[in-house]
Design a protein around this motif. Structure first.
Motif, short mmCIF file in Angstrom:
data_model
loop_
_atom_site.label_atom_id
_atom_site.label_comp_id
_atom_site.label_asym_id
_atom_site.label_seq_id
_atom_site.Cartn_x
_atom_site.Cartn_y
_atom_site.Cartn_z
N ASP A 13 -38.82 -28.55 -29.28
CA ASP A 13 -38.81 -27.27 -28.56
C ASP A 13 -40.23 -26.80 -28.27
O ASP A 13 -41.05 -26.65 -29.18
CB ASP A 13 -38.08 -26.21 -29.38
CG ASP A 13 -36.65 -26.60 -29.69
OD1 ASP A 13 -35.84 -26.63 -28.77
OD2 ASP A 13 -36.36 -26.91 -30.87
N ILE A 17 -39.22 -30.19 -24.53
CA ILE A 17 -38.24 -29.45 -23.74
C ILE A 17 -38.51 -27.95 -23.77
O ILE A 17 -39.01 -27.41 -24.77
CB ILE A 17 -36.79 -29.72 -24.21
CG1 ILE A 17 -36.57 -29.23 -25.65
CG2 ILE A 17 -36.44 -31.18 -24.06
CD1 ILE A 17 -35.11 -29.26 -26.09
N ASP A 18 -38.18 -27.30 -22.68
CA ASP A 18 -38.26 -25.84 -22.58
C ASP A 18 -36.87 -25.28 -22.88
O ASP A 18 -36.08 -25.03 -21.97
CB ASP A 18 -38.74 -25.44 -21.19
CG ASP A 18 -38.96 -23.94 -21.05
OD1 ASP A 18 -38.83 -23.23 -22.07
OD2 ASP A 18 -39.27 -23.48 -19.93
N SER A 19 -36.60 -25.14 -24.15
CA SER A 19 -35.26 -24.77 -24.61
C SER A 19 -35.07 -23.28 -24.81
O SER A 19 -33.99 -22.83 -25.20
CB SER A 19 -34.97 -25.49 -25.94
OG SER A 19 -35.99 -25.19 -26.88
N GLY A 22 -31.92 -21.36 -23.37
CA GLY A 22 -30.67 -21.64 -24.07
C GLY A 22 -30.63 -21.02 -25.46
O GLY A 22 -29.61 -20.46 -25.87
N LEU A 88 -26.47 -25.85 -25.87
CA LEU A 88 -27.26 -27.08 -25.73
C LEU A 88 -27.46 -27.53 -24.29
O LEU A 88 -28.56 -27.98 -23.93
CB LEU A 88 -26.62 -28.21 -26.55
CG LEU A 88 -26.72 -28.04 -28.07
CD1 LEU A 88 -25.98 -29.18 -28.77
CD2 LEU A 88 -28.16 -27.98 -28.54
N GLN A 90 -27.98 -25.72 -21.76
CA GLN A 90 -29.06 -24.89 -21.22
C GLN A 90 -30.40 -25.21 -21.88
O GLN A 90 -31.46 -24.91 -21.31
CB GLN A 90 -28.73 -23.40 -21.42
CG GLN A 90 -27.64 -22.86 -20.50
CD GLN A 90 -26.27 -23.39 -20.87
OE1 GLN A 90 -25.88 -23.33 -22.05
NE2 GLN A 90 -25.53 -23.90 -19.91
N GLN A 91 -30.36 -25.79 -23.07
CA GLN A 91 -31.61 -26.17 -23.75
C GLN A 91 -32.20 -27.47 -23.20
O GLN A 91 -33.39 -27.73 -23.40
CB GLN A 91 -31.36 -26.34 -25.25
CG GLN A 91 -31.02 -25.05 -25.99
CD GLN A 91 -30.98 -25.27 -27.49
OE1 GLN A 91 -31.80 -25.99 -28.04
NE2 GLN A 91 -30.01 -24.65 -28.15
N ALA A 92 -31.40 -28.27 -22.56
CA ALA A 92 -31.82 -29.62 -22.13
C ALA A 92 -32.64 -29.56 -20.84
O ALA A 92 -32.23 -30.07 -19.79
CB ALA A 92 -30.59 -30.51 -21.96
N ARG A 93 -33.81 -28.97 -20.93
CA ARG A 93 -34.71 -28.84 -19.78
C ARG A 93 -36.04 -29.47 -20.15
O ARG A 93 -36.86 -28.86 -20.84
CB ARG A 93 -34.89 -27.36 -19.42
CG ARG A 93 -33.59 -26.68 -19.01
CD ARG A 93 -33.74 -25.17 -18.92
NE ARG A 93 -34.78 -24.76 -17.99
CZ ARG A 93 -35.07 -23.49 -17.74
NH1 ARG A 93 -34.44 -22.52 -18.36
NH2 ARG A 93 -36.03 -23.19 -16.88
N LYS A 118 -35.35 -28.43 -35.46
CA LYS A 118 -34.00 -28.17 -34.96
C LYS A 118 -32.99 -28.82 -35.91
O LYS A 118 -33.20 -29.95 -36.36
CB LYS A 118 -33.84 -28.74 -33.55
CG LYS A 118 -32.53 -28.35 -32.87
CD LYS A 118 -32.43 -28.94 -31.48
CE LYS A 118 -33.35 -28.27 -30.49
NZ LYS A 118 -33.00 -26.86 -30.21
N LEU A 126 -28.05 -33.17 -27.72
CA LEU A 126 -29.12 -32.75 -26.82
C LEU A 126 -29.79 -33.96 -26.18
O LEU A 126 -30.03 -33.98 -24.96
CB LEU A 126 -30.14 -31.91 -27.59
CG LEU A 126 -31.27 -31.28 -26.79
CD1 LEU A 126 -30.72 -30.44 -25.64
CD2 LEU A 126 -32.15 -30.43 -27.69
#
Length: 224
Positions: A13, A17-19, A22, A88, A90-93, A118, A126
């Motif tokens: 994080d 990823i830009d989580s 999310g 999750l 929305q976290q997968a960026r 995490k 993820l």
């Protein structure tokens, strides 16, 4: 010049990823279920980085309803984890360049590991959402071992598993937690200048380098 590291350990994080969007959604769903006001995602961003339990303590403290560790907190934590699981996708960026860096290091024979706070049960789904299941030679989550970052244990565990001395590894992260873990382990540190710094000054953290794109980690080969 030969690439100086035989293994590279990545925070997740704020690094890969830009989580935050999310995670903020999961926190706000939890606060709302408890009858508290939602908060702006930028506020939640300031709470991320030291594991989900500390995240929840910070959210409850902000709402004026913090709980001591114990059964009551555990029930509230289970509520957060339910919303967290739903968040999750929305976290997968992935940050630009993150996947290229992972694939590029592996193609050059460098061991690649994930070293995150995490909770472990959220990592596989993820990575599945990101299409990254096969990109890591080792994975440690926040509850995989008796201690998480900023303790040295997760970093040393991964280095030992690879059979690589800590000085031949690098810890790549974005936060004070990552820096303290690297220093405790005696492992070289690389920081990104984006992510979830809170009040942490990445420029004065005794890092080997501060980079703006993970592709800068890739070894430069003749003709590059």
């Amino acid at each position: 010049m030969p690439f100086p590291f035989r293994a590279v350990l990545f925070d997740l994080d704020g690094t890969l990823i830009d989580s935050a969007h999310g995670i903020a959604g999961a926190v706000n769903e939890t606060l709302a279920e408890l009858g508290h006001a939602r908060v702006e995602p930028a506020v939640v961003l300031e709470w991320i980085g030291e594991g989900a339990r500390i995240l929840l303590h910070r959210a409850l403290r902000h709402a004026g309803a913090d709980l001591p560790d114990g059964p009551g907190f555990d029930r509230t934590f289970a509520m957060l984890m339910r919303h967290y699981a739903h968040s999750l996708p929305q976290q997968a960026r992935a940050y630009p360049g993150a996947e290229d860096a992972l694939r590029g290091l592996r193609a050059r024979g460098v061991k690649v590991a994930l070293c995150t706070n995490k909770p472990e049960r959220f990592i596989a789904p993820l990575l599945e959402a990101l299409g990254w299941r096969e990109l890591f030679d080792g994975i440690v989550g926040g509850d995989t071992l008796p201690e998480g970052k900023p303790a040295a244990l997760p970093l040393r565990h991964l280095a030992d598993g690879f059979g690589v001395p800590v000085h031949a590894c690098a810890m790549v992260g974005d936060s004070r937690t990552d820096a303290e873990a690297a220093h405790a382990a005696g492992m070289p540190l690389v920081l990104v200048d984006y992510g979830y710094h809170r009040d942490f000054d990445v420029r004065n953290a005794d890092a080997r380098a501060v980079i703006d794109d993970l592709r800068r980690l890739l070894p430069q080969e003749a003709g590059d």
